[in-house]
Design an enzyme around this catalytic site. Structure first.
Site, short mmCIF file in Angstrom:
data_model
loop_
_atom_site.label_atom_id
_atom_site.label_comp_id
_atom_site.label_asym_id
_atom_site.label_seq_id
_atom_site.Cartn_x
_atom_site.Cartn_y
_atom_site.Cartn_z
N ASP A 155 0.85 -1.21 0.00
CA ASP A 155 0.00 0.00 0.00
C ASP A 155 0.88 1.25 0.00
O ASP A 155 1.25 1.73 1.05
CB ASP A 155 -0.90 -0.03 1.24
CG ASP A 155 -1.86 1.15 1.29
OD1 ASP A 155 -2.04 1.83 0.26
OD2 ASP A 155 -2.43 1.39 2.37
N GLU A 210 -2.66 10.48 -0.51
CA GLU A 210 -3.90 9.69 -0.49
C GLU A 210 -4.24 9.31 0.95
O GLU A 210 -5.41 9.31 1.35
CB GLU A 210 -3.76 8.42 -1.34
CG GLU A 210 -5.05 7.62 -1.50
CD GLU A 210 -5.32 6.59 -0.40
OE1 GLU A 210 -6.45 6.06 -0.35
OE2 GLU A 210 -4.42 6.32 0.41
N GLU A 211 -3.20 8.98 1.70
CA GLU A 211 -3.41 8.48 3.06
C GLU A 211 -3.95 9.56 4.01
O GLU A 211 -4.39 9.26 5.10
CB GLU A 211 -2.10 7.87 3.62
CG GLU A 211 -1.56 6.68 2.80
CD GLU A 211 -2.41 5.41 2.91
OE1 GLU A 211 -3.49 5.46 3.53
OE2 GLU A 211 -1.97 4.38 2.38
#
Ligand code: TRP
Ligand code: CA
Ligand code: ZN
Length: 320
Positions: free
Chosen positions: A140, A174-175
């Site tokens: 990820d 994104e996180e």
């Protein structure tokens, strides 16, 4: 010059043939088939998984050299972006780095355009390049980042000349809530949004206890991936673990058709899923999700290989 008279005779013969055919038929029967047939769709290349894994090894080294992560606003993020950008620049892509601010820190998206194709019909593939601060973020989302990077490099190796325009993107932050991708979509004029015929998202495509999930947001894009997996004889399921949990969400909200692949995060694989996909029932698809153990060994090479090949298949199918 023994060849010249032959060539002259052939030319004369074809002129005669053409002349007689003018009245006989609209289609020049004597013409070479490749001159009149519709252009043949080119087959997608097999993406070498060893090359995808080599990118992951680089991202792991970057994290190790930068405090163990590649998170937004940290040096490991920018080093990751520089690595991806240098590969794309060397391969002939037109790259641009788009800066934004989130949480008081500078973030970056990397957008790479493959020159050519109809810019009123853009096929886009994207992946977030940032990790969480807890670890190096190899599944990820080094996995999606490396898979689309190697697909882009395959486009260059093939000197692919698709009818549509190809664009690849690596998102920052994104996180922190899809900040980079949202920033990108917001920055587009309505007319530019309407030029994107599809956005494909790849966030976690090498989970160590993998599932094969296909986004069902757009039936046409879903079908392309389902066809690919049907060809491999691997059953797929609809991606339901995180509707709206990744960078396709801002695109979908803007009315752009979205698709993508996912191999699973912190949900547990069921017995039925282990029966069809192998792996371990009762265990998370990725037990190292958002953890320090999401390292270069936290990858199932077979899933990464299939998903990388699926990405290339979709890019080739959708762009021609
Ligand atoms: N986006 C999440 C992350 O990066 C991962 C995730 C969870 C996900 N569920 C998903 C991605 C479903 C795509 C689809 O942490
Ligand atoms: Ca492959
Ligand atoms: Zn992710």
């Amino acid at each position: 010059m023994p060849l010249q008279p032959i060539r002259v005779r052939l030319a004369a013969a074809s002129l005669l043939t053409a002349a007689t055919l003018v009245t006989a038929a609209a289609t020049p029967v004597g013409a070479a088939p490749e001159a009149t047939a519709a252009p043949q769709a080119l087959a997608a290349p097999d993406i070498p998984v060893a090359s995808v894994k080599a990118h992951l090894a680089q991202l792991q080294s970057i994290a190790t050299a930068n405090g163990g992560n590649r998170a937004h606003g940290r040096p490991g993020y920018k080093a990751s972006l520089d690595y991806v950008k240098s590969k794309l620049d060397a391969a002939g892509f037109t790259t641009s780095v788009k800066q934004f601010t989130s949480g008081g820190r500078t973030g970056y998206n990397l957008v790479a355009d493959w020159p050519g194709g109809d810019t009123n019909q853009v096929v886009m593939a994207g992946a977030h390049l940032d990790s969480v601060t807890a670890g190096p973020g190899i599944n990820d989302n080094g996995s999606g980042s490396a898979a689309i990077l190697e697909t882009a490099l395959a486009v260059s190796r093939a000197q692919f000349k698709p009818a549509k325009h190809l664009r690849f993107a690596w998102w920052g932050a994104e996180e922190l809530g899809m900040v980079g991708s949202r920033n990108y979509v917001n920055s587009l004029a309505t007319s530019d949004r309407s030029r994107i015929s599809g956005y494909l998202n790849f966030d976690m495509v090498g989970s160590p206890n993998p599932g094969y999930f296909v986004y069902d947001d757009d039936p046409a894009l879903e079908k392309v991936f389902k066809n690919f997996y049907a060809g491999l004889g691997i059953p797929t399921e609809i991606e339901t673990e995180g509707d709206g949990r990744s960078d396709h969400a801002p695109f979908k909200s803007a009315g752009i058709p979205v698709g993508g692949l996912f191999s699973g995060a912190d949900y547990k694989k069921t017995t039925a899923q282990a029966q069809k996909w192998g792996g371990t029932a009762g265990k998370a698809f990725d037990a190292c999700y958002h953890a320090s153990c999401d390292t270069a060994t936290n990858i199932d090479s077979t899933a990464l290989d299939h998903n990388s090949d699926a990405i290339a298949y979709a890019v080739w199918e959708l762009a021609q």
